[in-house]
Write an enzyme that holds these catalytic residues in place. Structure first.
Site, PDB file in Angstrom:
ATOM      1  N   GLU A 193       0.875  -1.123   0.292  1.00  0.00           N
ATOM      2  CA  GLU A 193      -0.252  -0.005  -0.001  1.00  0.00           C
ATOM      3  C   GLU A 193       0.852   1.197   0.098  1.00  0.00           C
ATOM      4  O   GLU A 193       1.655   1.410   0.892  1.00  0.00           O
ATOM      5  CB  GLU A 193      -0.861  -0.010   1.237  1.00  0.00           C
ATOM      6  CG  GLU A 193      -1.822   1.339   1.726  1.00  0.00           C
ATOM      7  CD  GLU A 193      -2.672   1.586   0.701  1.00  0.00           C
ATOM      8  OE1 GLU A 193      -2.363   2.213  -0.441  1.00  0.00           O
ATOM      9  OE2 GLU A 193      -4.288   1.327   0.905  1.00  0.00           O
ATOM     10  N   HIS A 235      -0.871   4.294  -0.507  1.00  0.00           N
ATOM     11  CA  HIS A 235      -1.784   5.410   0.017  1.00  0.00           C
ATOM     12  C   HIS A 235      -1.457   6.458  -0.960  1.00  0.00           C
ATOM     13  O   HIS A 235      -1.646   7.718  -0.653  1.00  0.00           O
ATOM     14  CB  HIS A 235      -1.450   5.873   1.277  1.00  0.00           C
ATOM     15  CG  HIS A 235      -2.213   4.878   2.386  1.00  0.00           C
ATOM     16  ND1 HIS A 235      -1.317   3.937   3.364  1.00  0.00           N
ATOM     17  CD2 HIS A 235      -3.518   4.464   2.591  1.00  0.00           C
ATOM     18  CE1 HIS A 235      -2.323   3.331   3.951  1.00  0.00           C
ATOM     19  NE2 HIS A 235      -3.327   3.600   3.376  1.00  0.00           N
ATOM     20  N   GLU A 270      -0.135  -0.768  -4.702  1.00  0.00           N
ATOM     21  CA  GLU A 270      -1.543   0.005  -4.533  1.00  0.00           C
ATOM     22  C   GLU A 270      -1.316   1.467  -4.648  1.00  0.00           C
ATOM     23  O   GLU A 270      -0.457   2.104  -3.695  1.00  0.00           O
ATOM     24  CB  GLU A 270      -2.098  -0.486  -3.318  1.00  0.00           C
ATOM     25  CG  GLU A 270      -3.381   0.428  -2.958  1.00  0.00           C
ATOM     26  CD  GLU A 270      -4.565  -0.203  -2.136  1.00  0.00           C
ATOM     27  OE1 GLU A 270      -4.457  -1.538  -1.928  1.00  0.00           O
ATOM     28  OE2 GLU A 270      -5.233   0.456  -1.601  1.00  0.00           O
ATOM     29  N   GLU A 318     -10.149   3.255  -4.864  1.00  0.00           N
ATOM     30  CA  GLU A 318     -11.012   3.373  -3.674  1.00  0.00           C
ATOM     31  C   GLU A 318     -11.300   4.792  -3.892  1.00  0.00           C
ATOM     32  O   GLU A 318     -12.445   5.221  -3.255  1.00  0.00           O
ATOM     33  CB  GLU A 318      -9.950   3.242  -2.637  1.00  0.00           C
ATOM     34  CG  GLU A 318      -8.669   4.168  -2.168  1.00  0.00           C
ATOM     35  CD  GLU A 318      -8.053   3.591  -0.927  1.00  0.00           C
ATOM     36  OE1 GLU A 318      -7.345   2.758  -0.974  1.00  0.00           O
ATOM     37  OE2 GLU A 318      -8.322   3.968   0.087  1.00  0.00           O
ATOM     38  N   HIS A 352     -12.631  -2.341  -2.474  1.00  0.00           N
ATOM     39  CA  HIS A 352     -12.125  -1.317  -1.289  1.00  0.00           C
ATOM     40  C   HIS A 352     -13.077  -1.534   0.087  1.00  0.00           C
ATOM     41  O   HIS A 352     -14.141  -1.335  -0.218  1.00  0.00           O
ATOM     42  CB  HIS A 352     -11.873   0.027  -1.495  1.00  0.00           C
ATOM     43  CG  HIS A 352     -11.185   1.182  -0.283  1.00  0.00           C
ATOM     44  ND1 HIS A 352     -11.949   1.838  -0.002  1.00  0.00           N
ATOM     45  CD2 HIS A 352     -10.105   0.655   0.383  1.00  0.00           C
ATOM     46  CE1 HIS A 352     -11.284   2.664   1.251  1.00  0.00           C
ATOM     47  NE2 HIS A 352     -10.074   1.880   1.389  1.00  0.00           N
TER      48      HIS A 352
END
Ligand SMILES: O=C(O)[C@H](O)[C@@H](O)[C@H](O)[C@H](O)CO
Ligand SMILES: [Mg+2]
Length: 396
Positions: free
Chosen positions: A198, A200, A224, A250, A300
């Site tokens: 991840e 973010h 991600e 997401e 998500h």
């Protein structure tokens, strides 16, 4: 036919916190019809609890008086009304929650879970990956120890953000710290467990590319949101210079926005969020869009137990499902209790719940008792989207 007579936003909170600050609050939407049917949906809180609460009230104006059994028609009508829907996270998440509640009502009227309304399930158990498990992990040893516990519980895949407080740019020290954490997790879980990285959405393309080169030897299953959400040029550059799978989705809030990423080949694992993509109505179209381009789906699913229930319904009908994200074992107890014991993770899977509509029964008393006045979230140095206690470097 049942007319929508009432739409009520409910902000729920408890002193027991979630794994990230913004996950400590849940926004539930309750829809009631003229013949007394009740449906539930969930909105995304983030730093916009008050805004979302108020937007649900505004969006409700477009839904009250309409047929509850026609979520598609109602969505199209709201799409026509709200000039900024494709640009407003608040409107998208309000619309999504109301849409979910309508599908819940239709299912309850017909006595069928949503998956049956949409063509039936293609699997009885949903494979999930763990997130939220690494609270307060800083050193590689912290990550390794917690990762072992996750695998012991039966999970076959786990996601984490190994970048601490690095933002935009990463330097050699940051790369080294991230690599040591990922290496420790790989060694702790062995080669048969999927590691999902991840980011973010916080790096520029050059830094994200350096990260990919550095981490690819640990065989992450996907990277991600490697670059900032709106940085499509950066993502194209990342695609050209790396060969790892890209996961994102997401923060996508419409079908056509999603189509850009899918048709351009900028995503391998699409992560639509049923609480802001447009509920079940748009969610089902996104599944098909991805299927047509051989893109896998991993919804998500980071907020609350109502979102989790809808994500399970939709994962059940998705032929091109990779895994469903899951926080269940790391939810605070109150979030688990909102839905009666029906979505437990066993051996890395959740049985598809089959009560009418949303699939699970809601603890309405608990929902009522957790209601609070909406208020602003505090802003601290560690951003609200970070898994708590991980925004630190471990080397001095
Ligand atoms: O993929 C995800 O789940 C998201 O990016 C987030 O929602 C965070 O991980 C969450 O804030 C941690 O609790
Ligand atoms: Mg994410």
């Amino acid at each position: 036919m049942a007319k929508i007579s009432e739409i009520e936003p409910l902000v729920l909170a408890h002193t027991e916190k979630g794994s990230a600050t913004w996950a400590s609050v849940m926004i539930v939407v309750k829809v009631v019809t003229s013949n007394g049917m009740v449906g539930y949906g969930e909105s995304v809180p983030t730093l916009r609890v008050i805004n979302v609460y108020n937007t649900i009230k505004q969006v409700s104006k477009g839904y009250i008086g309409k047929e509850a059994e026609e979520p598609e028609e109602n969505y199209q009508e709201w799409y026509k009304q709200d000039f900024y829907l494709a640009r407003s996270f608040e409107s998208a998440t309000a619309t999504s929650a109301i849409d979910q509640a309508l599908w819940d009502i239709v299912g309850k009227e017909l006595g069928a879970p949503i998956y049956k309304l949409l063509g039936g399930k293609v699997r009885d158990k949903i494979p999930v990956y763990a997130n939220g498990w690494y609270q307060d992990a800083i050193t590689p040893e912290d990550f390794a120890e917690k990762a072992k516990e996750v695998v012991k519980r039966g999970y076959k895949a786990l996601k984490f953000d190994p970048f601490g407080p690095y933002y935009n740019w990463i330097d050699e020290k940051g790369l080294k710290e991230a690599e040591e954490r990922v290496k420790a997790v790989r060694e702790a879980v062995g080669n048969d467990v999927d590691i999902l990285i991840e980011h973010h959405g916080r790096f520029n393309a050059d830094s994200a590319i350096l990260i990919a080169k550095r981490l690819e030897k640990y065989n992450p299953m996907f990277m991600e949101e490697p670059v900032h959400h709106e940085d499509i040029e950066g993502l194209r550059k990342y695609r050209q210079h790396t060969s790892l799978n890209i996961a994102l989705g997401e923060r996508l809030i419409s079908l056509k926005e999603t189509a850009v990423y899918v048709s351009e080949g900028l995503v391998n694992i699409l992560q639509p969020d049923l609480c802001n993509i447009g509920g079940i109505t748009v969610g089902r179209k996104v599944i098909s869009l991805a299927e047509a381009f051989d893109v896998e789906i991993a919804f998500h699913n980071a907020f609350g137990s109502i979102q989790n229930a809808y994500s399970l319904q939709m994962s059940a009908i998705t032929p091109n499902l990779y895994l469903l994200e899951n926080f269940y074992d790391w939810f605070p107890q109150w979030k688990r209790d909102i839905v009666f014991d029906e979505t437990k993770v066993e051996n890395g899977h959740v049985k598809v719940p089959d009560k009418p509509g949303i699939g699970v029964s809601i603890n309405e008393k608990l929902v009522e008792s957790l209601k609070v006045e909406p208020k602003e979230l505090e802003v601290q140095e560690e951003p609200v989207w970070v898994v708590k206690g991980t925004w630190k470097k471990y080397l001095t």
